[in-house]
Design a protein around this motif. Structure first.
Motif, PDB file in Angstrom:
ATOM      1  N   GLU A 117       0.835  -1.201   0.000  1.00 34.97           N
ATOM      2  CA  GLU A 117       0.000   0.000   0.000  1.00 34.97           C
ATOM      3  C   GLU A 117       0.871   1.253   0.000  1.00 34.97           C
ATOM      4  OE1 GLU A 117      -3.013   0.555  -0.438  1.00 34.97           O
ATOM      5  OE2 GLU A 117      -4.090  -1.315  -0.085  1.00 34.97           O
ATOM      6  N   THR A 121       0.869   4.052  -3.141  1.00 37.42           N
ATOM      7  CA  THR A 121       0.579   5.481  -2.992  1.00 37.42           C
ATOM      8  C   THR A 121       1.748   6.342  -3.463  1.00 37.42           C
ATOM      9  OG1 THR A 121       1.334   5.369  -0.684  1.00 37.42           O
ATOM     10  CG2 THR A 121      -1.030   5.115  -1.094  1.00 37.42           C
ATOM     11  N   ARG A 122       2.959   5.773  -3.482  1.00 39.95           N
ATOM     12  CA  ARG A 122       4.131   6.516  -3.954  1.00 39.95           C
ATOM     13  C   ARG A 122       4.432   6.250  -5.422  1.00 39.95           C
ATOM     14  NH1 ARG A 122       7.946   4.658   1.127  1.00 39.95           N
ATOM     15  NH2 ARG A 122       6.731   5.667   2.777  1.00 39.95           N
ATOM     16  N   LEU A 175      -6.581   0.655   6.954  1.00 38.80           N
ATOM     17  CA  LEU A 175      -6.159   1.144   5.642  1.00 38.80           C
ATOM     18  C   LEU A 175      -7.282   1.081   4.614  1.00 38.80           C
ATOM     19  CD1 LEU A 175      -2.543  -0.328   5.309  1.00 38.80           C
ATOM     20  CD2 LEU A 175      -3.193   2.071   5.553  1.00 38.80           C
ATOM     21  N   GLU A 178      -8.811   4.504   5.553  1.00 36.53           N
ATOM     22  CA  GLU A 178      -7.907   5.651   5.635  1.00 36.53           C
ATOM     23  C   GLU A 178      -6.499   5.204   5.239  1.00 36.53           C
ATOM     24  OE1 GLU A 178      -7.264   9.732   6.320  1.00 36.53           O
ATOM     25  OE2 GLU A 178      -9.128   8.587   6.336  1.00 36.53           O
ATOM     26  N   ASN A 179      -6.224   5.227   3.955  1.00 31.43           N
ATOM     27  CA  ASN A 179      -4.923   4.778   3.451  1.00 31.43           C
ATOM     28  C   ASN A 179      -3.967   5.961   3.408  1.00 31.43           C
ATOM     29  OD1 ASN A 179      -2.800   3.466   2.316  1.00 31.43           O
ATOM     30  ND2 ASN A 179      -3.787   3.039   0.356  1.00 31.43           N
ATOM     31  N   THR A 180      -3.374   6.262   4.562  1.00 35.69           N
ATOM     32  CA  THR A 180      -2.454   7.389   4.662  1.00 35.69           C
ATOM     33  C   THR A 180      -1.136   6.924   5.267  1.00 35.69           C
ATOM     34  OG1 THR A 180      -3.242   8.012   6.876  1.00 35.69           O
ATOM     35  CG2 THR A 180      -4.369   8.995   4.986  1.00 35.69           C
ATOM     36  N   SER A 181      -0.112   7.748   5.091  1.00 34.43           N
ATOM     37  CA  SER A 181       1.197   7.428   5.654  1.00 34.43           C
ATOM     38  C   SER A 181       1.167   7.434   7.175  1.00 34.43           C
ATOM     39  CB  SER A 181       2.233   8.429   5.145  1.00 34.43           C
ATOM     40  OG  SER A 181       1.869   9.758   5.503  1.00 34.43           O
ATOM     41  N   THR A 182       0.291   8.243   7.760  1.00 34.64           N
ATOM     42  CA  THR A 182       0.182   8.296   9.225  1.00 34.64           C
ATOM     43  C   THR A 182      -0.312   6.966   9.784  1.00 34.64           C
ATOM     44  OG1 THR A 182      -0.302  10.665   9.140  1.00 34.64           O
ATOM     45  CG2 THR A 182      -0.863   9.502  11.166  1.00 34.64           C
ATOM     46  N   ARG A 184      -0.050   4.004   8.361  1.00 33.38           N
ATOM     47  CA  ARG A 184       0.996   2.988   8.171  1.00 33.38           C
ATOM     48  C   ARG A 184       2.130   3.179   9.167  1.00 33.38           C
ATOM     49  NH1 ARG A 184      -0.261   4.407   2.786  1.00 33.38           N
ATOM     50  NH2 ARG A 184       1.542   5.799   2.713  1.00 33.38           N
TER      51      ARG A 184
END
Length: 249
Positions: A117, A121-122, A175, A178-182, A184
């Protein structure tokens, strides 16, 4: 006199039973104990918890609690709860090589999905097989560092490394919404803290964690270069040294 006769009869143990019970420990002070409780009749409620010979507390009061309460205490980083799970609820003595491989694969799949994931996103094109290999290497490095100070107790060290990764299930579910870097990063940090706490009840030391994190970052970066990746896939925190990113968490 009947209860006394029953108690005497049930307390007569074979040598094999005594060897099995010698693996019990007090969840508060880690003192070895021959048993967790004594049963005075065939009725399940007629039991008495064994008192620790050192601290005087019950050896393991968690045997009377539901698994949800035990899980909450593990999340709250209470050492007695971790000792109960690692030494009494999970039987490391019967942990076969096949079961260890299955556990390692399951833990790697969860960790790999979180990494996948992060890569998605990157806009990083990394195959899931490479992420699996990277995740397995992370766990093996942690396990190897734990074994160095576990005095030969490699099975409990293995459980201490893999058992906390079950929290990744929560990260995966979050995720979905809310699929965010925070999310993860927090999930990876929680797993790392749980692993440190679990391994502490096995080896009673924390310095191995620093060595494990540094080795994982270095070996992971070398593996990424060998697989043709610019950097190690990371689901949490990266630290750039000399222009080279290293995955810390």
């Amino acid at each position: 006199l009947a209860p006394i006769r029953i108690s005497t009869m049930l307390s007569s143990e074979t040598k094999q039973e005594k060897q099995i019970k010698s693996s019990f420990i007090c969840v508060f002070c880690a003192t070895p104990s021959e048993s967790i409780f004594r049963q005075f009749s065939s009725v399940a409620s007629s039991i008495k918890l064994t008192a620790c010979t050192k601290c005087g507390k019950n050896v393991d009061p968690y045997v009377e609690r539901e698994w949800l309460l035990v899980a909450l205490d593990c999340i709250l980083l209470r050492l007695p709860a971790y000792r109960h799970v690692l030494f009494h609820r999970l039987d490391a003595s019967t942990l076969s090589s096949r079961r260890m491989v299955q556990t390692l694969l399951a833990s790697s799949i969860l960790h790999s999905y979180v990494k996948w994931e992060a890569c998605r996103t990157r806009n990083q094109d990394v195959s899931f097989q490479k992420l699996m290999l990277s995740s397995m290497l992370d766990l093996l490095v942690f396990w190897a560092c734990g074994c160095l100070v576990a005095r030969g107790d490699i099975r409990h060290a293995f459980l201490g490394v893999t058992f906390p990764t079950a929290f990744q299930v929560v990260t995966v579910l979050v995720l979905v919404w809310e699929n965010t870097s925070t999310v993860r990063l927090l999930g990876s940090l929680f797993v790392l803290v749980f692993q440190a706490t679990a391994m502490f009840v096995v080896v009673e030391q924390y310095w191995w964690l620093v060595v494990a994190v540094v080795l994982r970052a270095i070996i992971g970066q070398l593996l990424a270069l060998a697989m043709g990746l610019p950097s190690q896939p990371c689901s949490g925190l990266e630290w750039t040294v000399g222009g080279i990113p290293f995955c810390v968490v």
